[in-house]
Design a protein around this motif. Structure first.
Motif, PDB file in Angstrom:
ATOM      1  N   ASN A 196      65.816-107.365  -5.237  1.00 36.14           N
ATOM      2  CA  ASN A 196      65.391-106.248  -4.507  1.00 36.14           C
ATOM      3  C   ASN A 196      64.691-104.983  -5.239  1.00 36.14           C
ATOM      4  O   ASN A 196      65.367-104.665  -6.474  1.00 36.14           O
ATOM      5  CB  ASN A 196      66.357-105.719  -3.287  1.00 36.14           C
ATOM      6  CG  ASN A 196      67.366-104.826  -4.084  1.00 36.14           C
ATOM      7  OD1 ASN A 196      67.489-103.743  -4.196  1.00 36.14           O
ATOM      8  ND2 ASN A 196      68.605-105.467  -4.154  1.00 36.14           N
ATOM      9  N   ARG A 197      63.761-104.503  -4.706  1.00 35.12           N
ATOM     10  CA  ARG A 197      63.411-102.921  -4.758  1.00 35.12           C
ATOM     11  C   ARG A 197      63.632-102.133  -3.559  1.00 35.12           C
ATOM     12  O   ARG A 197      62.855-101.866  -2.899  1.00 35.12           O
ATOM     13  CB  ARG A 197      62.041-102.905  -5.135  1.00 35.12           C
ATOM     14  CG  ARG A 197      61.456-103.823  -6.294  1.00 35.12           C
ATOM     15  CD  ARG A 197      60.994-105.070  -5.959  1.00 35.12           C
ATOM     16  NE  ARG A 197      60.250-105.110  -4.668  1.00 35.12           N
ATOM     17  CZ  ARG A 197      58.946-105.348  -4.544  1.00 35.12           C
ATOM     18  NH1 ARG A 197      58.421-105.312  -5.612  1.00 35.12           N
ATOM     19  NH2 ARG A 197      58.568-105.304  -3.147  1.00 35.12           N
ATOM     20  N   HIS A 212      60.770-112.261  -2.936  1.00 40.14           N
ATOM     21  CA  HIS A 212      60.684-111.681  -4.420  1.00 40.14           C
ATOM     22  C   HIS A 212      61.296-112.770  -5.495  1.00 40.14           C
ATOM     23  O   HIS A 212      60.454-113.321  -6.577  1.00 40.14           O
ATOM     24  CB  HIS A 212      61.702-110.636  -4.611  1.00 40.14           C
ATOM     25  CG  HIS A 212      61.355-109.423  -3.794  1.00 40.14           C
ATOM     26  ND1 HIS A 212      60.138-108.865  -3.498  1.00 40.14           N
ATOM     27  CD2 HIS A 212      62.058-108.289  -3.255  1.00 40.14           C
ATOM     28  CE1 HIS A 212      59.862-108.025  -2.660  1.00 40.14           C
ATOM     29  NE2 HIS A 212      61.072-107.458  -2.569  1.00 40.14           N
ATOM     30  N   THR A 213      62.294-113.282  -5.050  1.00 43.98           N
ATOM     31  CA  THR A 213      62.737-114.546  -6.184  1.00 43.98           C
ATOM     32  C   THR A 213      61.996-115.829  -6.210  1.00 43.98           C
ATOM     33  O   THR A 213      61.793-116.323  -7.261  1.00 43.98           O
ATOM     34  CB  THR A 213      64.393-114.621  -5.925  1.00 43.98           C
ATOM     35  OG1 THR A 213      65.155-113.613  -5.530  1.00 43.98           O
ATOM     36  CG2 THR A 213      65.008-115.322  -6.819  1.00 43.98           C
ATOM     37  N   CYS A 240      69.808 -96.933 -12.226  1.00 45.41           N
ATOM     38  CA  CYS A 240      69.459 -95.664 -13.216  1.00 45.41           C
ATOM     39  C   CYS A 240      68.170 -95.082 -12.765  1.00 45.41           C
ATOM     40  O   CYS A 240      67.982 -93.914 -12.996  1.00 45.41           O
ATOM     41  CB  CYS A 240      70.133 -95.950 -14.498  1.00 45.41           C
ATOM     42  SG  CYS A 240      69.211 -96.835 -15.555  1.00 45.41           S
ATOM     43  N   GLY A 241      67.310 -96.225 -13.083  1.00 42.15           N
ATOM     44  CA  GLY A 241      65.869 -95.963 -12.957  1.00 42.15           C
ATOM     45  C   GLY A 241      65.104 -95.695 -14.235  1.00 42.15           C
ATOM     46  O   GLY A 241      63.799 -95.518 -14.333  1.00 42.15           O
ATOM     47  N   HIS A 242      65.881 -95.832 -15.587  1.00 41.12           N
ATOM     48  CA  HIS A 242      65.306 -95.835 -16.586  1.00 41.12           C
ATOM     49  C   HIS A 242      65.603 -96.734 -17.619  1.00 41.12           C
ATOM     50  O   HIS A 242      65.033 -96.625 -18.781  1.00 41.12           O
ATOM     51  CB  HIS A 242      65.301 -94.311 -17.271  1.00 41.12           C
ATOM     52  CG  HIS A 242      66.817 -93.748 -17.483  1.00 41.12           C
ATOM     53  ND1 HIS A 242      67.528 -94.275 -18.276  1.00 41.12           N
ATOM     54  CD2 HIS A 242      67.394 -92.921 -16.670  1.00 41.12           C
ATOM     55  CE1 HIS A 242      68.660 -93.748 -18.296  1.00 41.12           C
ATOM     56  NE2 HIS A 242      68.502 -92.840 -17.146  1.00 41.12           N
ATOM     57  N   CYS A 243      66.585 -97.819 -17.392  1.00 42.97           N
ATOM     58  CA  CYS A 243      66.889 -99.041 -18.466  1.00 42.97           C
ATOM     59  C   CYS A 243      65.658 -99.820 -18.335  1.00 42.97           C
ATOM     60  O   CYS A 243      64.883 -99.723 -17.572  1.00 42.97           O
ATOM     61  CB  CYS A 243      68.308 -99.337 -17.866  1.00 42.97           C
ATOM     62  SG  CYS A 243      68.115-100.488 -16.384  1.00 42.97           S
ATOM     63  N   GLY A 279      60.827-103.240 -13.152  1.00 40.97           N
ATOM     64  CA  GLY A 279      60.767-103.421 -11.789  1.00 40.97           C
ATOM     65  C   GLY A 279      61.894-104.347 -11.376  1.00 40.97           C
ATOM     66  O   GLY A 279      61.593-104.820 -10.303  1.00 40.97           O
ATOM     67  N   HIS A 280      62.947-104.672 -11.915  1.00 40.30           N
ATOM     68  CA  HIS A 280      64.003-105.178 -11.737  1.00 40.30           C
ATOM     69  C   HIS A 280      65.468-104.600 -11.541  1.00 40.30           C
ATOM     70  O   HIS A 280      66.310-104.596 -12.052  1.00 40.30           O
ATOM     71  CB  HIS A 280      64.417-106.211 -12.731  1.00 40.30           C
ATOM     72  CG  HIS A 280      63.156-107.314 -13.094  1.00 40.30           C
ATOM     73  ND1 HIS A 280      62.820-108.211 -12.353  1.00 40.30           N
ATOM     74  CD2 HIS A 280      62.400-107.254 -14.286  1.00 40.30           C
ATOM     75  CE1 HIS A 280      61.763-108.920 -12.824  1.00 40.30           C
ATOM     76  NE2 HIS A 280      61.460-108.402 -13.990  1.00 40.30           N
ATOM     77  N   LEU A 281      65.214-103.666 -10.232  1.00 38.92           N
ATOM     78  CA  LEU A 281      66.107-102.668 -10.074  1.00 38.92           C
ATOM     79  C   LEU A 281      67.499-103.177  -9.766  1.00 38.92           C
ATOM     80  O   LEU A 281      68.500-102.870 -10.107  1.00 38.92           O
ATOM     81  CB  LEU A 281      65.642-101.775  -8.888  1.00 38.92           C
ATOM     82  CG  LEU A 281      64.462-101.046  -8.991  1.00 38.92           C
ATOM     83  CD1 LEU A 281      64.188-100.213  -7.794  1.00 38.92           C
ATOM     84  CD2 LEU A 281      64.310-100.304 -10.137  1.00 38.92           C
ATOM     85  N   SER A 282      67.479-104.290  -9.225  1.00 39.94           N
ATOM     86  CA  SER A 282      68.742-105.075  -8.823  1.00 39.94           C
ATOM     87  C   SER A 282      69.837-105.509  -9.985  1.00 39.94           C
ATOM     88  O   SER A 282      70.758-105.763  -9.649  1.00 39.94           O
ATOM     89  CB  SER A 282      68.636-106.352  -7.809  1.00 39.94           C
ATOM     90  OG  SER A 282      67.793-107.347  -8.561  1.00 39.94           O
TER      91      SER A 282
END
Length: 363
Positions: free
Chosen positions: A307-308, A173-174, A89-92, A98-101
């Motif tokens: 990922n980002r 990343h992980t 969503c981009g805003h939660c 920075g944890h988009l996944s």
């Protein structure tokens, strides 16, 4: 459009004409160019992971944007794109840290009382993982795709959409593999090979590949493994410990079995990290030796390589075009949509790295 539809679990997919809607607000209509067959799809096809039937599986894809909704800002018609199931969503809280996944916002889907994106005979067809890529077209939220440079072959770009992003991201990343670290990878399918390639790029000092099939171990060598272990011949954990004088800094489990997860834990040295990438069936419990925690060992999951993808995937394209990311060797065969059931049968036998469906006249 033609699509591969599952109407009953553990049954073959059928090629049907499915209606796809026009893009609204922040949606993007993509002409599918190529899509890989991933073992994760099988978990839904055989019912291990539930999904509302009927549905169209497929999530490792690339294509060309045909239309966009009025509020779309990130891509435009004609763009070559890779899709990703990590729609965000981009805003939660997850997104803004920075944890988009990890985003699970429902706003990237249509509301239940809206017209469905996919339908057949005026009845909804479930869009699996927000993509449903085993189809001639995809209708997705704009945050489920990213534009990439046009000199990237789309059949190889499709692999970045899941296997490569998942494996490479788990490393970088992980688990944050550093130059000189030792790595063990259990399972050398598409994701495991991507872990190996990612560890090579990250500068790992020793990369140990573990599998039961000689052909996959040979591929692991080609992707950067420094050592290989045939898990059917003796104790793989003991062999890893012998090669590394006590265990590895990082282990990666890319199968999703109780036994191999527990092996990944036992392969660690003091302070090591075990990364579980494979999809463990619901209800399966993992047993770990409690005293190992006194050695500061860690075990963690990796969701799509943490990922980002809007940043990561264009960089992975660059790595491929530089000759550092091995995608050509990963494609075992290219098939048509009509051959999808044969492709999944070969995937279940475990002999191939990746089969890729390629659509005629696209890309």
């Amino acid at each position: 459009m033609k699509a591969a539809v599952l109407r009953q679990t553990r049954q073959p997919l059928s090629i049907e004409e499915v209606r796809i809607d026009k893009p609204r607000s922040r949606e993007v209509l993509i002409r599918t160019a190529a899509v890989g067959l991933c073992h994760s799809d099988l978990h839904f096809i055989d019912g291990t992971y539930p999904a509302a039937l009927p549905f169209i599986p497929g999530h490792e894809a690339a294509g060309i944007v045909e239309q966009v909704g009025p509020e779309v800002r990130t891509v435009k018609p004609g763009d070559h794109v890779i899709t990703c199931l990590s729609v965000f969503c981009g805003h939660c809280e997850h997104c803004v840290t920075g944890h988009l996944s990890r985003c699970i916002s429902g706003e990237t889907k249509r509301a239940t009382d809206d017209e469905p994106r996919l339908s057949h005979a005026d009845k909804p067809v479930t869009q699996l993982l927000g993509l449903s890529a085993f189809a001639e077209q995809m209708l997705v939220h704009e945050h489920a795709c990213v534009a990439v440079r046009r000199d990237m072959p789309l059949d190889r770009a499709a692999l970045i959409g899941c296997a490569v992003m998942t494996g490479y991201g788990a490393v970088t990343h992980t688990s944050n593999v550093r130059p000189g670290d030792t790595v063990a990878v259990i399972g050398c399918g598409g994701i495991g090979l991507s872990v190996i390639n990612g560890a090579l790029i990250a500068g790992a000092g020793r990369i140990i590949a573990v599998d039961r099939l000689p052909g996959k171990l040979a591929m692991a060598r080609a992707f950067g493994a420094t050592d290989t272990i045939d898990a059917s011949q003796g104790d793989a954990v003991a062999q890893v410990q012998e090669l590394t004088a006590g265990g590895v800094h990082h282990s990666f489990e890319a199968i999703g079995l109780k036994a191999t997860v527990e092996q990944a834990w036992r392969m660690l040295r003091r302070g090591g990290t075990a990364n579980v990438i494979g999809m463990i069936p619901p209800g399966v419990n993992i047993e770990l030796r409690g005293t190992d925690f006194l050695a500061e060992k860690r075990i963690q999951g990796s969701l799509m390589g943490s990922n980002r993808f809007t940043v990561d995937m264009p960089r992975l394209v660059d790595l491929y075009l530089q000759g550092r990311l091995h995608l050509d060797q990963m494609i075992s065969q290219r098939i048509a949509l009509a051959q999808i059931n044969e492709g999944f049968a070969e995937l279940q036998r475990g002999e191939l790295a990746r089969s890729v469906i390629v659509f005629d006249g696209v890309g």
